[in-house]
Write an enzyme that holds these catalytic residues in place. Structure first.
Site, short mmCIF file in Angstrom:
data_model
loop_
_atom_site.label_atom_id
_atom_site.label_comp_id
_atom_site.label_asym_id
_atom_site.label_seq_id
_atom_site.Cartn_x
_atom_site.Cartn_y
_atom_site.Cartn_z
N GLU A 239 25.13 10.03 -15.01
CA GLU A 239 25.38 10.97 -13.91
C GLU A 239 24.20 11.90 -13.64
O GLU A 239 23.86 12.15 -12.49
CB GLU A 239 26.62 11.81 -14.21
N THR B 254 33.22 18.92 -16.13
CA THR B 254 32.29 20.03 -16.35
C THR B 254 32.90 21.37 -15.95
O THR B 254 32.69 22.38 -16.64
CB THR B 254 30.97 19.79 -15.58
N ASP C 70 32.40 8.02 -13.53
CA ASP C 70 33.66 8.74 -13.68
C ASP C 70 34.83 7.83 -14.00
O ASP C 70 35.89 8.31 -14.42
CB ASP C 70 34.00 9.49 -12.38
#
Length: 307
Positions: free
Chosen positions: A69, A91, A246
């Site tokens: 990412e 996050t 993800d």
């Protein structure tokens, strides 16, 4: 190039996830930057974890590609053997000290996820799967009593096959479902309108053309949402706007637990891992539930880099 040894890759990824966990649990995320907007966060810990993981993978598997990412120039996959990494999935939760956070490590070949490892370093819940070999949750046992003070306590772990309820109960329709959704970081435009209108349609009473789902959860980690579907305590998860990092690890975990991943728009029965819109269903939920959900989507999710 020799065929990938999936069991060796699995074991290496598990060790790597546990090694990286300490960087997360010991961190105080004081330095927080934004990417797209104030809902799209990145910390120094995200970057440090990805650096540790990428360095280790490139040393052990120098001939394989890497898609992470924090360093990816593009979210698109190729047919090459590829490690797909989200150093901290969740996050925003991490920044707020909410422990719904995971390290996500996947291995894909020919754009198909074959190995998935998802590890929550705060709960020590480890989800793993190898294509064709089932999905598992390894988690700490809860001791029945506390050890004596002078006895060193060593954590013990249970390893259980997913789904946790076997055989899984049939999901009759959405009115019996606990559904996970996420806002994402697009807060205006077509995709935002599609999501908000669909959330409303899912919750509305059936007398006004709603699905009247039992409830909705928005928990902040796509991979852990998928693992909850694999476990069986979330029935359906609808997502738009995620990237391959993800969902890739959770994808193989869900499928190996008997669930399915289809597209987030009507008729998308064979989605791509980097397609950015997904509908994830637990074992025991059939195609009729997919069709019912698709019928409640208000509009269409559209992402320029995939459409």
């Amino acid at each position: 190039m020799a065929d990938p040894n999936l069991h060796n890759i699995h074991d290496f990824l598990v060790g790597l996830a546990r090694k990286a966990a300490g960087l997360i649990t010991s961190a105080n995320p004081a330095n927080v930057d934004t990417k797209k907007n104030s809902s799209d966060l990145v910390t120094e810990t995200d970057k440090a974890v990805e650096d540790l993981i990428s360095t280790s993978l490139k040393s052990e598997y120098p001939d394989y590609s890497f898609l992470g990412e924090e360093t990816a120039q593009s979210g698109r996959l190729t047919d090459a053997p590829t490690f797909i990494v989200d150093p901290i999935d969740g996050t925003t939760n991490f920044v707020h000290a909410h422990p719904y956070v995971s390290i996500s490590l996947a291995f894909a070949h020919k754009q198909k996820p074959l190995v998935g490892v998802v590890y929550n370093p705060f709960t020590q819940h480890l989800y793993t799967a190898i294509k064709g070999h089932g999905a598992y949750l390894t988690s700490p046992k809860i001791p029945s009593s506390f050890p004596d003070e002078d006895v060193k306590f060593e954590s013990q772990y249970d390893k259980r096959r997913l789904p946790l309820r076997s055989p899984p109960a049939s999901l009759l329709d959405l009115s019996h479902a606990l559904v996970a959704v996420e806002y994402g970081n697009e807060r205006h435009g077509n995709n935002w309108d599609c999501k908000i209108s669909t959330f409303s349609a899912l919750g509305r009473d059936k007398s006004i053309d709603g699905a009247m789902v039992q409830s909705v959860r928005s928990l902040g980690s796509a991979e852990l949402n998928m693992c909850s579907v694999a476990r069986g305590d979330i029935d359906v998860y609808w997502e738009g706007g995620c990237w391959a990092w993800d969902v890739a690890a959770g994808w193989v975990i869900v499928e190996e637990a008997g669930g399915m991943v289809v597209g987030g728009n009507k008729g998308e029965w064979t989605p791509k891992v980097d397609g950015r819109r997904y509908l994830v269903l637990r074992a025991g939920a059939g195609k009729a539930v997919v069709e019912e959900f698709w019928a409640k989507i208000q509009g269409k999710l559209i992402y320029k880099d995939t459409d």
